[in-house]
Scaffold this motif. Structure first.
Motif, PDB file in Angstrom:
ATOM      1  N   ALA A 106       0.888  -1.156   0.000  1.00 36.88           N
ATOM      2  CA  ALA A 106       0.000   0.000   0.000  1.00 36.88           C
ATOM      3  C   ALA A 106       0.928   1.208   0.000  1.00 36.88           C
ATOM      4  N   ILE A 107       0.821   2.042  -1.023  1.00 39.90           N
ATOM      5  CA  ILE A 107       1.632   3.253  -1.135  1.00 39.90           C
ATOM      6  C   ILE A 107       0.640   4.406  -1.199  1.00 39.90           C
ATOM      7  N   PHE A 108       0.835   5.418  -0.336  1.00 40.77           N
ATOM      8  CA  PHE A 108      -0.218   6.436  -0.239  1.00 40.77           C
ATOM      9  C   PHE A 108       0.305   7.768   0.281  1.00 40.77           C
ATOM     10  N   ASP A 109      -0.484   8.805   0.016  1.00 40.84           N
ATOM     11  CA  ASP A 109      -0.218  10.160   0.479  1.00 40.84           C
ATOM     12  C   ASP A 109      -0.979  10.349   1.794  1.00 40.84           C
ATOM     13  N   GLU A 110      -0.243  10.368   2.905  1.00 30.79           N
ATOM     14  CA  GLU A 110      -0.888  10.460   4.222  1.00 30.79           C
ATOM     15  C   GLU A 110      -1.660  11.755   4.434  1.00 30.79           C
ATOM     16  N   ALA A 111      -1.357  12.801   3.672  1.00 29.77           N
ATOM     17  CA  ALA A 111      -2.106  14.048   3.798  1.00 29.77           C
ATOM     18  C   ALA A 111      -3.509  13.905   3.208  1.00 29.77           C
ATOM     19  N   LYS A 112      -3.701  12.906   2.343  1.00 27.29           N
ATOM     20  CA  LYS A 112      -4.986  12.761   1.643  1.00 27.29           C
ATOM     21  C   LYS A 112      -5.791  11.539   2.055  1.00 27.29           C
ATOM     22  N   VAL A 113      -5.113  10.502   2.543  1.00 28.64           N
ATOM     23  CA  VAL A 113      -5.802   9.264   2.882  1.00 28.64           C
ATOM     24  C   VAL A 113      -5.102   8.571   4.045  1.00 28.64           C
TER      25      VAL A 113
END
Length: 184
Positions: A106-113
Motif C-alpha cells: 500500500a503506497i499512499f499520500d498520508e495528507a490525503k488518505v
C-alpha cells in the motif's frame, strides 16, 4: 456495494527502477499525482527499492521467508504476514532472507488518505479500528472467503464499503484487510 478485482485484471509493469515486477490492483490519482496504490510485487533478487517521495508505504510479505530492508540508519525486518510501515522516500535496499518473495504494497499520500493493513485468519476478530467509515479491501492470500455471498479466490481483491465483519473466512484461510479513509 462490493466489487471483486481478480488477479487476471491486475496491471503488470516493471518497477520504477526496473528491478522487478509489480501487479497493480488499483490506484487513485488526483491532479497532483498518486493518492494511493495497492499492488503485489515479485521480488526475486536483492536490490534497491523504488523511491516514492512524499508517500508512505506499508509492505506485507505474503509468500516467502521475508526481506530485510536495509537503509542508512538500520534495517527493517519485513517478515511474513507482518505489515511494516516506512517512508516511500527512504533509500532502501531489499535483501531476501531466502528465495524469492511476493509482497503486498500500500503506497499512499498520508495528507490525503489514511490506510491501515491487518492480517486476518479464520479465527481472528476484525480489528476494532477498522469500524470507521471508509472503503475496505480484502485481499485473499489463501483459502476461501465470502463477502455478501460472493466468493473471493486466492490472489483476488474485494472492494466494499460495508462493515467488514460481514466477511466469512473459512478455516485455514488468510487475507489482508485494508482500510482506506479519505482525510478531509
Amino acid at each position: 456495494m462490493m466489487r471483486i478485482v481478480s488477479s487476471d485484471q491486475f496491471r503488470t509493469s516493471r518497477w520504477k527502477n526496473g528491478g522487478g515486477l509489480t501487479h497493480e490492483i488499483e490506484k487513485e490519482e488526483d491532479s497532483l499525482g498518486l493518492v494511493w496504490r495497492l499492488s503485489v510485487a515479485e521480488v526475486a533478487s536483492d536490490g534497491p527499492f523504488s523511491s516514492f517521495p512524499g508517500l508512505t508505504r506499508i509492505l506485507t510479505v505474503i509468500d516467502g521467508a521475508g526481506l530485510d530492508l536495509v537503509h542508512a540508519d538500520g534495517t527493517i525486518n519485513a517478515l511474513p504476514l507482518t505489515p511494516v510501515r516506512f517512508s516511500g522516500a527512504l533509500p532502501v535496499e531489499g535483501r531476501l532472507i531466502g528465495e524469492k518473495i511476493l509482497n503486498f504494497n500500500a503506497i499512499f499520500d498520508e495528507a490525503k488518505v489514511r490506510i491501515s493493513v491487518a492480517v486476518l485468519r479464520s479465527s481472528d476478530d476484525f480489528p476494532s479500528d477498522f469500524e470507521a467509515c471508509g472503503q475496505f479491501v480484502l485481499y485473499c492470500i489463501a483459502g476461501e472467503m465470502q463477502i455478501e455471498g460472493q466468493c473471493v479466490a486466492p490472489g483476488d481483491a474485494a472492494f466494499f464499503d460495508t462493515n467488514p465483519n460481514r466477511a466469512i473466512i473459512s478455516e485455514n484461510a488468510c487475507a489482508l484487510l485494508v482500510m482506506l479513509q479519505k482525510r478531509s
